[in-house]
Design a protein around this motif. Structure first.
Motif, PDB file in Angstrom:
ATOM      1  N   PHE A  81      -7.039  -1.396 -14.713  1.00 36.29           N
ATOM      2  CA  PHE A  81      -6.218  -2.458 -14.133  1.00 36.29           C
ATOM      3  C   PHE A  81      -5.164  -1.890 -13.184  1.00 36.29           C
ATOM      4  O   PHE A  81      -5.018  -2.359 -12.056  1.00 36.29           O
ATOM      5  CB  PHE A  81      -5.546  -3.279 -15.232  1.00 36.29           C
ATOM      6  N   VAL A  82      -4.437  -0.886 -13.633  1.00 41.91           N
ATOM      7  CA  VAL A  82      -3.366  -0.305 -12.803  1.00 41.91           C
ATOM      8  C   VAL A  82      -3.942   0.284 -11.519  1.00 41.91           C
ATOM      9  O   VAL A  82      -3.410   0.069 -10.430  1.00 41.91           O
ATOM     10  CB  VAL A  82      -2.562   0.739 -13.599  1.00 41.91           C
ATOM     11  N   LEU A  83      -5.041   1.011 -11.633  1.00 42.69           N
ATOM     12  CA  LEU A  83      -5.651   1.597 -10.436  1.00 42.69           C
ATOM     13  C   LEU A  83      -6.135   0.506  -9.481  1.00 42.69           C
ATOM     14  O   LEU A  83      -5.971   0.617  -8.267  1.00 42.69           O
ATOM     15  CB  LEU A  83      -6.790   2.532 -10.815  1.00 42.69           C
ATOM     16  N   GLY A  84      -6.708  -0.562 -10.025  1.00 43.64           N
ATOM     17  CA  GLY A  84      -7.155  -1.678  -9.189  1.00 43.64           C
ATOM     18  C   GLY A  84      -5.984  -2.366  -8.502  1.00 43.64           C
ATOM     19  O   GLY A  84      -6.060  -2.718  -7.324  1.00 43.64           O
ATOM     20  N   ALA A  85      -4.880  -2.549  -9.239  1.00 46.32           N
ATOM     21  CA  ALA A  85      -3.699  -3.181  -8.641  1.00 46.32           C
ATOM     22  C   ALA A  85      -3.136  -2.304  -7.532  1.00 46.32           C
ATOM     23  O   ALA A  85      -2.779  -2.805  -6.457  1.00 46.32           O
ATOM     24  CB  ALA A  85      -2.649  -3.434  -9.715  1.00 46.32           C
ATOM     25  N   ARG A  86      -3.075  -1.013  -7.769  1.00 46.28           N
ATOM     26  CA  ARG A  86      -2.568  -0.102  -6.736  1.00 46.28           C
ATOM     27  C   ARG A  86      -3.451  -0.098  -5.500  1.00 46.28           C
ATOM     28  O   ARG A  86      -2.982   0.094  -4.385  1.00 46.28           O
ATOM     29  CB  ARG A  86      -2.482   1.323  -7.286  1.00 46.28           C
ATOM     30  N   ASP A  87      -4.737  -0.349  -5.706  1.00 46.22           N
ATOM     31  CA  ASP A  87      -5.703  -0.346  -4.601  1.00 46.22           C
ATOM     32  C   ASP A  87      -5.766  -1.705  -3.894  1.00 46.22           C
ATOM     33  O   ASP A  87      -6.551  -1.885  -2.977  1.00 46.22           O
ATOM     34  CB  ASP A  87      -7.076   0.054  -5.143  1.00 46.22           C
ATOM     35  N   GLY A  88      -4.981  -2.680  -4.367  1.00 53.32           N
ATOM     36  CA  GLY A  88      -4.956  -3.995  -3.727  1.00 53.32           C
ATOM     37  C   GLY A  88      -6.022  -4.945  -4.229  1.00 53.32           C
ATOM     38  O   GLY A  88      -6.208  -6.027  -3.677  1.00 53.32           O
ATOM     39  N   GLU A  89      -6.706  -4.576  -5.292  1.00 54.85           N
ATOM     40  CA  GLU A  89      -7.808  -5.390  -5.807  1.00 54.85           C
ATOM     41  C   GLU A  89      -7.367  -6.791  -6.224  1.00 54.85           C
ATOM     42  O   GLU A  89      -8.142  -7.737  -6.166  1.00 54.85           O
ATOM     43  CB  GLU A  89      -8.422  -4.663  -7.013  1.00 54.85           C
ATOM     44  N   PHE A  90      -6.105  -6.948  -6.612  1.00 54.73           N
ATOM     45  CA  PHE A  90      -5.627  -8.231  -7.096  1.00 54.73           C
ATOM     46  C   PHE A  90      -4.657  -8.898  -6.137  1.00 54.73           C
ATOM     47  O   PHE A  90      -4.008  -9.877  -6.487  1.00 54.73           O
ATOM     48  CB  PHE A  90      -4.957  -8.053  -8.467  1.00 54.73           C
ATOM     49  N   ASP A  91      -4.544  -8.385  -4.933  1.00 52.56           N
ATOM     50  CA  ASP A  91      -3.625  -8.972  -3.955  1.00 52.56           C
ATOM     51  C   ASP A  91      -4.057 -10.399  -3.635  1.00 52.56           C
ATOM     52  O   ASP A  91      -5.245 -10.685  -3.481  1.00 52.56           O
ATOM     53  CB  ASP A  91      -3.602  -8.162  -2.661  1.00 52.56           C
TER      54      ASP A  91
END
Length: 103
Positions: A81-91
């Motif tokens: 989750f954290v890596l995805g959020a940092r990568d903009g996955e949940f923007d």
């Protein structure tokens, strides 16, 4: 161990059973005494997301408005989750301004 010193690969059924066991163990933990953290700068009366660090790298998450509803994540789930959020996955998509016209 396999012939090359590596652990044998898990079957999809074994992976599913292992993940279910991990979740069961995670939700069986008594978290009544954990310390909840929220983003700096939020006021006590404001709605905010709170997290607590659990044993084994697991994390619990709740809304300050519904502290009785707690989601728990294994270390692997939280890391993903954290890596995805940092990568903009949940923007979220930016909302159009002025009806979508540039100013």
């Amino acid at each position: 161990m396999g012939t090359n010193g590596e652990a044998p690969k898990e079957t999809p059924e074994e992976i599913k059973a292992r993940k279910e066991r991990e979740k069961d163990e995670l939700y069986a933990l008594d978290i009544s005494g954990v310390e909840w953290h929220s983003a700096p700068g939020t006021e006590q009366h404001e709605e905010r997301v709170e997290i607590a660090y659990l044993p084994g790298g697991a994390v619990a998450m709740r809304s300050s408005l519904e502290p009785g509803t707690v989601l728990r994540y294994t270390e692997a789930e939280w890391t993903a989750f954290v890596l995805g959020a940092r990568d903009g996955e949940f923007d979220l998509e930016p909302a159009p301004h002025n009806g979508g016209l540039d100013a």
